[in-house]
Write a protein that holds these residues in place. Structure first.
Motif, PDB file in Angstrom:
ATOM      1  N   ASN A  50       0.514   3.118  -7.420  1.00 31.61           N
ATOM      2  CA  ASN A  50      -0.218   4.458  -6.993  1.00 31.61           C
ATOM      3  C   ASN A  50      -0.518   4.769  -5.663  1.00 31.61           C
ATOM      4  O   ASN A  50      -0.174   5.837  -5.195  1.00 31.61           O
ATOM      5  N   VAL A  51      -0.563   3.621  -4.787  1.00 38.54           N
ATOM      6  CA  VAL A  51      -0.966   3.794  -3.610  1.00 38.54           C
ATOM      7  C   VAL A  51       0.426   3.984  -2.476  1.00 38.54           C
ATOM      8  O   VAL A  51       0.240   4.616  -1.693  1.00 38.54           O
ATOM      9  N   PHE A  52       1.004   2.921  -3.093  1.00 39.30           N
ATOM     10  CA  PHE A  52       2.380   2.884  -2.269  1.00 39.30           C
ATOM     11  C   PHE A  52       3.614   3.701  -2.679  1.00 39.30           C
ATOM     12  O   PHE A  52       4.652   4.026  -1.989  1.00 39.30           O
ATOM     13  N   GLY A  53       3.623   4.008  -3.774  1.00 43.33           N
ATOM     14  CA  GLY A  53       4.787   4.671  -4.612  1.00 43.33           C
ATOM     15  C   GLY A  53       5.782   3.730  -5.211  1.00 43.33           C
ATOM     16  O   GLY A  53       6.273   3.953  -6.228  1.00 43.33           O
ATOM     17  N   SER A  54       5.885   2.638  -4.506  1.00 47.38           N
ATOM     18  CA  SER A  54       7.124   1.603  -5.066  1.00 47.38           C
ATOM     19  C   SER A  54       6.660   0.470  -4.186  1.00 47.38           C
ATOM     20  O   SER A  54       6.204   0.224  -3.127  1.00 47.38           O
ATOM     21  N   VAL A  55       7.273  -1.062  -4.684  1.00 39.71           N
ATOM     22  CA  VAL A  55       7.216  -1.988  -4.000  1.00 39.71           C
ATOM     23  C   VAL A  55       8.452  -2.076  -2.857  1.00 39.71           C
ATOM     24  O   VAL A  55       7.582  -2.566  -1.777  1.00 39.71           O
ATOM     25  N   ASP A  56       9.395  -1.202  -2.654  1.00 39.57           N
ATOM     26  CA  ASP A  56       9.932  -1.060  -1.698  1.00 39.57           C
ATOM     27  C   ASP A  56       9.245  -0.559  -0.514  1.00 39.57           C
ATOM     28  O   ASP A  56       9.243  -0.959   0.693  1.00 39.57           O
ATOM     29  N   ARG A  57       8.305   0.433  -0.809  1.00 41.82           N
ATOM     30  CA  ARG A  57       7.429   1.061   0.134  1.00 41.82           C
ATOM     31  C   ARG A  57       6.364   0.323   0.728  1.00 41.82           C
ATOM     32  O   ARG A  57       6.190   0.032   2.002  1.00 41.82           O
ATOM     33  N   LEU A  58       5.940  -0.714  -0.157  1.00 42.27           N
ATOM     34  CA  LEU A  58       4.837  -1.712   0.186  1.00 42.27           C
ATOM     35  C   LEU A  58       5.739  -2.737   1.189  1.00 42.27           C
ATOM     36  O   LEU A  58       4.938  -3.131   2.319  1.00 42.27           O
ATOM     37  N   VAL A  59       6.906  -3.214   0.859  1.00 43.23           N
ATOM     38  CA  VAL A  59       7.206  -4.070   1.689  1.00 43.23           C
ATOM     39  C   VAL A  59       7.867  -3.497   3.110  1.00 43.23           C
ATOM     40  O   VAL A  59       7.617  -4.128   4.224  1.00 43.23           O
ATOM     41  N   THR A  60       8.293  -2.199   3.001  1.00 44.36           N
ATOM     42  CA  THR A  60       8.700  -1.526   4.319  1.00 44.36           C
ATOM     43  C   THR A  60       7.157  -1.365   5.138  1.00 44.36           C
ATOM     44  O   THR A  60       7.289  -1.518   6.380  1.00 44.36           O
ATOM     45  N   ALA A  61       6.084  -1.036   4.159  1.00 42.41           N
ATOM     46  CA  ALA A  61       4.675  -1.109   5.347  1.00 42.41           C
ATOM     47  C   ALA A  61       4.432  -2.410   5.914  1.00 42.41           C
ATOM     48  O   ALA A  61       4.028  -2.586   7.010  1.00 42.41           O
ATOM     49  N   ILE A  62       4.751  -3.361   4.944  1.00 45.44           N
ATOM     50  CA  ILE A  62       4.365  -4.903   5.562  1.00 45.44           C
ATOM     51  C   ILE A  62       5.233  -5.233   6.847  1.00 45.44           C
ATOM     52  O   ILE A  62       4.789  -5.683   7.998  1.00 45.44           O
ATOM     53  N   ASN A  63       6.552  -4.834   6.660  1.00 41.39           N
ATOM     54  CA  ASN A  63       7.564  -5.133   7.688  1.00 41.39           C
ATOM     55  C   ASN A  63       7.104  -4.192   8.847  1.00 41.39           C
ATOM     56  O   ASN A  63       7.368  -4.870  10.141  1.00 41.39           O
ATOM     57  N   THR A  64       6.771  -3.009   8.880  1.00 42.23           N
ATOM     58  CA  THR A  64       6.513  -2.384   9.923  1.00 42.23           C
ATOM     59  C   THR A  64       5.418  -2.755  10.425  1.00 42.23           C
ATOM     60  O   THR A  64       5.299  -2.882  12.011  1.00 42.23           O
ATOM     61  N   GLN A  65       4.205  -3.425  10.177  1.00 39.60           N
ATOM     62  CA  GLN A  65       3.066  -4.169  10.579  1.00 39.60           C
ATOM     63  C   GLN A  65       3.718  -5.094  11.371  1.00 39.60           C
ATOM     64  O   GLN A  65       2.968  -5.431  12.631  1.00 39.60           O
ATOM     65  N   ALA A  66       4.580  -5.827  10.945  1.00 39.47           N
ATOM     66  CA  ALA A  66       5.301  -7.188  11.586  1.00 39.47           C
ATOM     67  C   ALA A  66       5.864  -6.557  12.875  1.00 39.47           C
ATOM     68  O   ALA A  66       5.774  -7.350  13.867  1.00 39.47           O
TER      69      ALA A  66
END
Length: 198
Positions: A50-66
């Motif tokens: 619901n918050v990120f739309g997909s696991v792919d979007r979550l991982v993208t956000a995590i890697n963007t933070q990295a």
């Protein structure tokens, strides 16, 4: 049961992202599980979707933070670099990878669809290259233009290759030592050759 009413959407995003970053640092991309992230924060997997739309979007956000953390590490190194700023960049590149091996590897292990990366994320992800390009331009006494951008990407690829060999142990397995010095030497050679180019 999930605590759906405990946090606002923005708070949930931050909570999920922080837990996701921690899990990625622990287990890496291959063993990353959004279900485990949900478990750690006491919510259902549906909340992450619901918050990120997909696991792919979550991982993208995590890697963007990295990427953002990595760029900040480069800037901190440059702030105390003295005259040899190129050496400071190479050292900071290796140090981030050594201190954050799974987060660093996840940046390259995950292949997000380009259309899923937002403009804001592109801005964060591009910051690292902009930092390096500015230092390369100063070292060569040239403006940051398309040609210098291409050259900078090649330098980063050279350092990345050496760093990857170091992190995976391949460099040592070949009987080689001091991979960071070798990477810096290749960068200096490339800069010297570029400085002589018409």
């Amino acid at each position: 049961m999930g605590r759906r009413s405990d946090h606002s959407r923005d708070e949930l995003r931050d909570l999920i992202l922080k837990a996701g970053e921690g899990l990625m640092a622990e287990v890496g991309f291959a063993n990353f599980s959004a279900r485990e992230v949900a478990k750690r924060i006491g919510y259902s997997i549906g909340t992450i979707h619901n918050v990120f739309g997909s696991v792919d979007r979550l991982v993208t956000a995590i890697n963007t933070q990295a990427f953002g953390d990595w760029a900040e590490a480069l800037e901190r190194s440059l702030a105390t670099a003295g005259d040899d700023r190129i050496a400071a960049l190479v050292e900071a590149y290796f140090r981030f990878a050594r201190e954050n091996p799974r987060r660093w590897a996840a940046i390259y292990d995950h292949r997000p669809a380009s259309e899923t990366i937002t403009e804001a994320e592109h801005e964060v992800r591009g910051r690292l290259l902009r930092i390096v390009a500015a230092e390369v331009a100063t070292a060569l006494g040239r403006p940051v233009d398309e040609a210098l951008g291409t050259f900078t990407r090649s330098l980063v690829a050279t350092v990345h290759g050496h760093c990857s060999f170091a992190i995976t142990g391949s460099w040592a397995a070949m009987g080689q030592h001091d991979v960071e010095a070798a990477a810096l030497a290749r960068v200096r050679e490339s800069l010297a050759a570029q400085a002589k180019a018409p």
